[in-house]
Design a protein around this motif. Structure first.
Motif, short mmCIF file in Angstrom:
data_model
loop_
_atom_site.label_atom_id
_atom_site.label_comp_id
_atom_site.label_asym_id
_atom_site.label_seq_id
_atom_site.Cartn_x
_atom_site.Cartn_y
_atom_site.Cartn_z
N VAL A 196 -4.09 -3.81 8.30
CA VAL A 196 -3.46 -5.13 8.39
C VAL A 196 -4.48 -6.20 8.03
N GLY A 197 -4.06 -7.10 7.16
CA GLY A 197 -4.93 -8.18 6.72
C GLY A 197 -5.72 -7.87 5.47
N GLU A 198 -5.77 -6.61 5.09
CA GLU A 198 -6.51 -6.23 3.88
C GLU A 198 -5.59 -6.19 2.67
N ARG A 199 -6.19 -6.16 1.49
CA ARG A 199 -5.43 -6.21 0.25
C ARG A 199 -5.21 -4.81 -0.33
N LEU A 200 -4.04 -4.59 -0.90
CA LEU A 200 -3.77 -3.36 -1.62
C LEU A 200 -4.66 -3.30 -2.87
N PRO A 201 -4.83 -2.11 -3.43
CA PRO A 201 -5.53 -2.04 -4.72
C PRO A 201 -4.88 -2.99 -5.71
N PRO A 202 -5.63 -3.47 -6.69
CA PRO A 202 -5.08 -4.42 -7.67
C PRO A 202 -3.84 -3.86 -8.37
N GLU A 203 -2.99 -4.77 -8.77
CA GLU A 203 -1.74 -4.40 -9.44
C GLU A 203 -1.99 -3.48 -10.63
N ARG A 204 -3.00 -3.82 -11.43
CA ARG A 204 -3.31 -3.01 -12.61
C ARG A 204 -3.64 -1.58 -12.21
N GLU A 205 -4.46 -1.42 -11.15
CA GLU A 205 -4.87 -0.09 -10.71
C GLU A 205 -3.68 0.69 -10.15
N LEU A 206 -2.86 0.04 -9.36
CA LEU A 206 -1.69 0.72 -8.79
C LEU A 206 -0.78 1.23 -9.89
N ALA A 207 -0.51 0.38 -10.87
CA ALA A 207 0.39 0.78 -11.96
C ALA A 207 -0.18 1.95 -12.74
N GLU A 208 -1.50 1.93 -12.96
CA GLU A 208 -2.13 3.02 -13.72
C GLU A 208 -2.11 4.32 -12.92
N ARG A 209 -2.41 4.24 -11.64
CA ARG A 209 -2.42 5.45 -10.80
C ARG A 209 -1.02 6.07 -10.71
N LEU A 210 -0.03 5.23 -10.53
CA LEU A 210 1.34 5.73 -10.37
C LEU A 210 2.00 6.01 -11.71
N GLN A 211 1.38 5.53 -12.78
CA GLN A 211 1.92 5.68 -14.13
C GLN A 211 3.33 5.09 -14.22
N ILE A 212 3.42 3.84 -13.77
CA ILE A 212 4.68 3.11 -13.82
C ILE A 212 4.42 1.77 -14.49
N SER A 213 5.50 1.07 -14.85
CA SER A 213 5.35 -0.25 -15.44
C SER A 213 5.00 -1.26 -14.36
N ARG A 214 4.35 -2.34 -14.77
CA ARG A 214 4.02 -3.38 -13.80
C ARG A 214 5.28 -4.11 -13.34
N VAL A 215 6.32 -4.08 -14.14
CA VAL A 215 7.59 -4.69 -13.72
C VAL A 215 8.15 -3.93 -12.51
N THR A 216 8.15 -2.60 -12.59
CA THR A 216 8.63 -1.80 -11.47
C THR A 216 7.76 -2.02 -10.24
N LEU A 217 6.46 -2.05 -10.43
CA LEU A 217 5.55 -2.27 -9.31
C LEU A 217 5.82 -3.61 -8.65
N ARG A 218 6.00 -4.65 -9.44
CA ARG A 218 6.25 -5.98 -8.87
C ARG A 218 7.56 -6.01 -8.09
N GLU A 219 8.56 -5.30 -8.58
CA GLU A 219 9.82 -5.22 -7.84
C GLU A 219 9.59 -4.58 -6.48
N ALA A 220 8.82 -3.50 -6.46
CA ALA A 220 8.54 -2.80 -5.20
C ALA A 220 7.77 -3.69 -4.24
N LEU A 221 6.74 -4.36 -4.74
CA LEU A 221 5.95 -5.25 -3.89
C LEU A 221 6.79 -6.42 -3.37
N LYS A 222 7.70 -6.90 -4.21
CA LYS A 222 8.55 -8.02 -3.79
C LYS A 222 9.45 -7.63 -2.63
#
Length: 261
Positions: free
Chosen positions: A55-81
């Motif tokens: 709690v209070g800490e940041r998730l890995p950067p968006e770029r890294e998350l998308a690369e690790r999961l091999q998904i588009s950043r659009v999908t990632l942003r929807e999930a984070l939203k």
């Protein structure tokens, strides 16, 4: 859009240490199923639930998350939203922005009238997996049987009407209409026993579903899967009906496991 500064990313990565990076790798594996959004939500929730991002800490950067999961950043942003809307994350913009863990998953699921239902999910314990497995066996089988019968006339029209209704349903009405569509498939399987057992297991599933937020991207995806399912059933495509139902249920199961497992 979530903005991350490169130097800030480097600082966080350095502070995290190798052991955390290894732990991330155990969770953030590439998404491989047709339920990309749902699995992305599940994996981010696993990071929080396992305490890999406190709690209070940041998730890995968006770029890294998308690369690790091999998904588009659009999908990632929807999930984070949707996780921000659910109160799990706080998205901050600017030089030191990112997605920060706002509170434990259990706390966000327990807000408002969901507390009693959350406790019910905890009481189920290992029965969560048993319920999801039993549901899959019943519904995948029912979809195949329904396609084998290839409904026509009034039965086919009922499926079409319910499909249209799920697409037009408000958030308040969605669960009830979705249940009716799935129950209709079970009823049209030709086996009263399948329909009766499905009604019982769906009641439990709805209790669990009521513990998690309704996510519009998931509902849009579910509607496309509903369309594929009904199309296969009406075409008498038994393999297609089985595949469509199995993939559809996998998406729901991913969300339930993410929020409640």
């Amino acid at each position: 859009m979530i903005e991350n500064d490169v130097s800030a990313d480097a600082a966080v990565g350095s502070a995290a240490g190798a052991s955390v990076v290894d732990a991330y790798a155990a969770v953030l594996r590439p998404v491989r199923s047709g339920n990309t959004f749902e699995e992305t939500v599940q994996k981010v929730l696993q990071l929080v639930r396992l305490g890999l991002v406190p709690v209070g800490e940041r998730l890995p950067p968006e770029r890294e998350l998308a690369e690790r999961l091999q998904i588009s950043r659009v999908t990632l942003r929807e999930a984070l939203k949707v996780l921000q809307d659910a109160g799990v994350l706080e998205v901050r913009r600017g030089r030191y922005g990112g997605a920060f863990v706002r509170q434990p998953v259990a706390a966000s699921a327990a807000e408002g009238d969901g507390e009693q239902l959350r406790r019910r999910a905890e009481e189920l314990g290992d029965q969560l997996e048993d319920t999801l497995l039993f549901r899959e066996v019943l519904e995948v089988g029912a979809a195949e049987l329904c396609a084998a019968r290839r409904p026509t006339g009034a039965e086919a029209e009922l499926l079409r009407e319910l499909l249209t209704a799920t697409g037009a349903a408000s958030l308040d009405e969605y669960r009830r209409i979705d249940t009716r569509l799935h129950l209709a498939v079970a009823e049209l399987s030709g086996s009263p026993s399948v329909a009766a057992h499905y009604a019982t297991v769906r009641a439990t599933v709805n209790e669990l579903l009521d513990c998690i937020p309704l996510l519009p991207p998931n509902l849009d995806h579910s509607q496309r899967q509903h369309e594929q399912l009904v199309e296969a059933i009406l075409a008498g495509d038994q393999d297609g009906a089985r595949a469509a139902m199995r993939e559809h249920l996998a998406g729901t199961a991913a969300l339930l496991r993410g929020f409640l497992a």
